[in-house]
Design an enzyme around this catalytic site. Structure first.
Site, PDB file in Angstrom:
ATOM      1  N   GLY A  37       2.549  -5.784   7.132  1.00 23.03           N
ATOM      2  CA  GLY A  37       1.602  -6.730   6.155  1.00 23.03           C
ATOM      3  C   GLY A  37       0.823  -7.280   7.155  1.00 23.03           C
ATOM      4  CB  SER A  38      -1.903  -9.877   6.208  1.00 22.84           C
ATOM      5  OG  SER A  38      -1.334 -10.927   6.063  1.00 22.84           O
ATOM      6  CB  THR A  39      -2.803 -10.562  11.480  1.00 23.79           C
ATOM      7  OG1 THR A  39      -2.852  -8.999  11.760  1.00 23.79           O
ATOM      8  CG2 THR A  39      -2.664 -11.204  12.806  1.00 23.79           C
ATOM      9  CD  GLU A  57       7.886   0.259  10.565  1.00 29.51           C
ATOM     10  OE1 GLU A  57       7.029   0.027   9.951  1.00 29.51           O
ATOM     11  OE2 GLU A  57       9.060   0.032  10.124  1.00 29.51           O
ATOM     12  N   GLY A 104       2.398 -12.157   9.253  1.00 30.74           N
ATOM     13  CA  GLY A 104       3.112 -12.011  10.599  1.00 30.74           C
ATOM     14  C   GLY A 104       3.384 -13.343  11.392  1.00 30.74           C
ATOM     15  CD  GLU A 132       4.574  -1.124  13.025  1.00 28.07           C
ATOM     16  OE1 GLU A 132       3.227  -1.085  13.155  1.00 28.07           O
ATOM     17  OE2 GLU A 132       5.487  -0.611  13.601  1.00 28.07           O
ATOM     18  CG  ASN A 174      -0.652  -0.313   2.488  1.00 27.05           C
ATOM     19  OD1 ASN A 174       0.644  -0.546   2.803  1.00 27.05           O
ATOM     20  ND2 ASN A 174      -1.312   0.096   3.623  1.00 27.05           N
TER      21      ASN A 174
HETATM   22  P1  NAD Z   1       0.757  -9.533   2.949  1.00 28.30           P
HETATM   23  O1  NAD Z   1       0.944 -10.042   4.528  1.00 28.30           O
HETATM   24  O2  NAD Z   1      -0.254 -10.405   2.106  1.00 28.30           O
HETATM   25  O3  NAD Z   1       2.028  -9.337   2.332  1.00 28.30           O
HETATM   26  C1  NAD Z   1       2.883  -8.516   2.710  1.00 28.30           C
HETATM   27  C2  NAD Z   1       4.240  -8.943   2.402  1.00 28.30           C
HETATM   28  O4  NAD Z   1       4.690 -10.212   3.003  1.00 28.30           O
HETATM   29  C3  NAD Z   1       4.441  -9.139   0.884  1.00 28.30           C
HETATM   30  O5  NAD Z   1       5.813  -8.454   0.452  1.00 28.30           O
HETATM   31  C4  NAD Z   1       4.378 -10.513   0.756  1.00 28.30           C
HETATM   32  O6  NAD Z   1       5.099 -11.039  -0.387  1.00 28.30           O
HETATM   33  C5  NAD Z   1       5.352 -11.292   1.993  1.00 28.30           C
HETATM   34  N1  NAD Z   1       5.065 -12.423   2.415  1.00 28.30           N
HETATM   35  C6  NAD Z   1       3.891 -13.060   2.122  1.00 28.30           C
HETATM   36  N2  NAD Z   1       3.842 -14.514   2.374  1.00 28.30           N
HETATM   37  C7  NAD Z   1       5.138 -14.494   3.435  1.00 28.30           C
HETATM   38  C8  NAD Z   1       5.734 -15.453   3.976  1.00 28.30           C
HETATM   39  N3  NAD Z   1       5.302 -16.741   4.286  1.00 28.30           N
HETATM   40  N4  NAD Z   1       7.017 -15.072   4.451  1.00 28.30           N
HETATM   41  C9  NAD Z   1       7.212 -13.963   4.287  1.00 28.30           C
HETATM   42  N5  NAD Z   1       6.782 -13.035   3.827  1.00 28.30           N
HETATM   43  C10 NAD Z   1       5.556 -13.106   3.143  1.00 28.30           C
HETATM   44  O7  NAD Z   1      -0.021  -8.180   3.197  1.00 28.30           O
HETATM   45  P2  NAD Z   1      -0.326  -7.159   2.033  1.00 28.30           P
HETATM   46  O8  NAD Z   1      -1.832  -7.606   1.391  1.00 28.30           O
HETATM   47  O9  NAD Z   1       0.694  -6.668   1.128  1.00 28.30           O
HETATM   48  O10 NAD Z   1      -0.779  -5.716   2.759  1.00 28.30           O
HETATM   49  C11 NAD Z   1      -2.019  -5.565   3.539  1.00 28.30           C
HETATM   50  C12 NAD Z   1      -1.952  -5.887   5.183  1.00 28.30           C
HETATM   51  O11 NAD Z   1      -0.584  -5.047   5.682  1.00 28.30           O
HETATM   52  C13 NAD Z   1      -3.145  -5.450   5.661  1.00 28.30           C
HETATM   53  O12 NAD Z   1      -3.494  -6.328   6.850  1.00 28.30           O
HETATM   54  C14 NAD Z   1      -2.652  -4.337   6.376  1.00 28.30           C
HETATM   55  O13 NAD Z   1      -3.448  -3.859   7.510  1.00 28.30           O
HETATM   56  C15 NAD Z   1      -1.219  -4.641   6.613  1.00 28.30           C
HETATM   57  N6  NAD Z   1      -0.411  -3.323   6.952  1.00 28.30           N
HETATM   58  C16 NAD Z   1       0.049  -2.730   8.096  1.00 28.30           C
HETATM   59  C17 NAD Z   1       0.472  -1.622   8.441  1.00 28.30           C
HETATM   60  C18 NAD Z   1       0.931  -1.291   9.827  1.00 28.30           C
HETATM   61  O14 NAD Z   1       1.834  -0.398   9.853  1.00 28.30           O
HETATM   62  N7  NAD Z   1       0.541  -1.841  10.857  1.00 28.30           N
HETATM   63  C19 NAD Z   1       0.819  -0.810   7.434  1.00 28.30           C
HETATM   64  C20 NAD Z   1       0.590  -1.189   6.053  1.00 28.30           C
HETATM   65  C21 NAD Z   1      -0.242  -2.185   5.796  1.00 28.30           C
END
Ligand code: NAD
Length: 501
Positions: free
Chosen positions: A243-245, A478, A248, A266, A167
């Protein structure tokens, strides 16, 4: 095969877009150059360019290069002031090409060019902010008596990996790389496969700024392969993940099963905004609608997507929110100056958001605005901004992170009731409170279980203040001085001056 490709941005500007791995100061093809993936323009659904995909073996090579750079005298012996100067230079160089970065970001992520400019300015700002910190990272000194002196050194961790969401690609990369480098680490960045272009485009600027080779490294790749390889790598010291929970959790598990590397997470959110009867109505509506809800195509982790409105102001708020959504949240092409809300990132996300809208309707939530996808024949991943009212706590919409333009408004009567409802979620990223009563605001700030509370605003962020969440929204922070703790480890030094045994 080439490591870059000429692309034409929507304005007609041609750029040479890197498409491959960056380490040892240049772009490299992966070991298997036949493995590729596309990045797509969300406004049309058409491919922008094909990227080379880094696999596990490529991750090994890049981590090796990063380790060598970290241990080199060139990086280890650089003074902290000089590290800061390199970051200041980097910020100046990016600023010179601010409009190219913004256009590229808009093209790849589907955000408006105007909002992409703000993102790039934020990226530049955060680089400068941590450039200023580089020579102010200090430990403690303990005067323990005539025979002993104690001190702590705040030392870098080593090879850090940044795994990014789609995003805010450039801005979030800089949220991570700037404090990591200011503290003396080196970094390997894995951008989201959906938005890899700006982070790759940034790579040669490190060269121009004078950084030693492989202090900054980038690999285009997929999470399941390259992300998993970084998370379980024995020679990576830190993962900073946004990224997503669900992802994470996988990263935590990979760290636990490999070298127990330090992890900062995050993650997602389902944040509440709470509007009390005494709130300034017009301001509460503007903040919650424009910034709390529909900013960045509603793809913001800290969006306040559950809006609780007290019964005395409920009808007036709902009417004003509808008017604000219809008049201000203009959906259209990212290149059109009147657009506020562009397309969602991908076909998959588009389908997911529309499914949530259908579920909301089936579960009895009332559609106030929107509720549809793109019109027949329209290209791109557009969803109409959608507002549901009279939402009940058990509805799916009130509990799941949607990451799209779906807003839920619900009524409440008492402060106890709204506190219970607001905190009744697995997440704890942000919360917003609108009231003119300082006692109410103060009580809410103390009782809301969230990493960030906005009083009379929403969707706010400042470089000086920590960003991050509680509960399933992650841990670690962060921005601000707090990010420095995520990229350093204290070493206790015991100076024995005259203790004889
Ligand atoms: P996502 O979790 O699908 O992907 C994030 C990253 O993780 C990508 O680069 C992906 O390639 C990588 N990834 C996927 N599977 C993995 C694995 N098994 N091991 C290691 N890396 C892996 O998230 P997204 O769809 O890109 O982003 C949306 C999510 O991010 C939402 O849940 C949003 O709330 C969250 N987000 C949080 C913050 C924050 O600061 N808290 C900020 C922005 C987005």
């Amino acid at each position: 095969m080439a490591t870059s490709s000429s692309i034409t941005l929507p304005s007609g500007l041609k750029i040479d877009q890197p498409t491959s791995l960056f380490y040892n100061a240049s772009f490299h093809l992966p070991l298997d150059p036949t493995s590729t993936f596309p990045t797509v323009n969300p406004a049309t659904g058409k491919e922008i360019v094909t990227l080379n995909e880094a696999k596990k073996e490529d991750v090994d090579l890049i981590v090796q290069a990063a380790r060598k750079a970290y241990e080199s005298d060139e990086w280890q012996d650089l003074s902290s002031t000089d590290r800061g100067k390199l970051l200041f230079k980097l910020a100046d160089l990016v600023e010179e090409d601010k409009h190219i970065f913004a256009e590229l970001e808009s093209y790849d992520a589907g955000k408006t060019v105007a909002s992409a400019i703000l993102d790039v300015e934020e990226a530049i700002g955060v680089i400068r902010y941590y450039a200023g910190w580089a020579d102010k990272i200090v430990g403690e000194s303990h005067r323990m008596g005539p025979d002993k002196h104690g001190e702590t050194l705040h030392e870098p961790l080593g090879v850090c990996a940044a795994i990014l969401p789609f995003n805010y690609p450039l801005a979030l990369a800089c949220w991570k790389l700037a404090p990591a480098l200011a503290c003396g680490n080196v970094i390997v960045v894995l951008p989201s496969p959906e938005t890899p272009l700006s982070v790759l485009y940034l790579a040669p600027y490190f060269e121009k700024a004078g950084f030693p080779a492989s202090v900054y490294n980038v690999l285009p790749g997929k999470g399941m392969e390259a992300g998993a390889a970084l998370s379980s790598h024995l020679d990576v010291d830190k993962i900073s993940f946004t990224g997503s929970t669900a992802t994470g959790r996988k990263i935590m598990e990979a760290s636990a099963k490999s070298n127990l590397k330090s992890v900062t997470l995050e993650l997602g959110g389902k944040s509440p905004a709470i509007v009390f009867d005494d709130a300034e109505l017009d301001q509460a509506v503007k903040w919650t609608c424009l910034y709390g809800m529909f900013l960045n195509q509603s793809q913001v982790c800290s969006s306040t997507t559950r809006i609780y409105v007290q019964d005395g102001i409920y009808d007036a708020f709902v009417a004003a929110f509808k008017e604000a959504t219809l008049s201000s949240i203009i959906v259209g092409s990212p290149n059109d100056e009147s657009t506020f809300h562009g397309p969602l990132i991908s076909k998959a996300q588009h389908t997911k958001v529309l499914d949530f809208i259908e579920t909301g309707k089936k579960e009895g939530a009332k559609v106030l605005v929107g509720g549809e996808g793109a019109k027949e024949g329209e290209e791109g991943f557009y969803v109409q901004p959608t507002v549901f009212v009279d939402c009940e706590p058990e509805m799916t919409l009130m509990n799941e992170e949607i990451f799209g333009p779906v807003c839920c408004i619900a009524k409440f009567s008492t402060i106890e009731e709204v506190l219970r409802k607001a905190n009744d979620t697995q997440y704890g990223l942000a919360a917003a409170v609108f009231t003119e009563n300082i006692r109410t605001a103060h009580r809410m700030v103390r009782k809301l279980n969230a990493g960030m509370v906005f009083v009379n605003s929403s969707g706010d962020a400042s470089l000086q203040l920590p960003f991050g969440g509680n509960k399933s929204s992650g841990f670690g922070r962060e921005l601000g001085s707090y990010a420095l703790h995520c990229y350093t480890q204290p070493k206790a030094v015991h100076w024995n001056l005259n203790q004889r045994v």
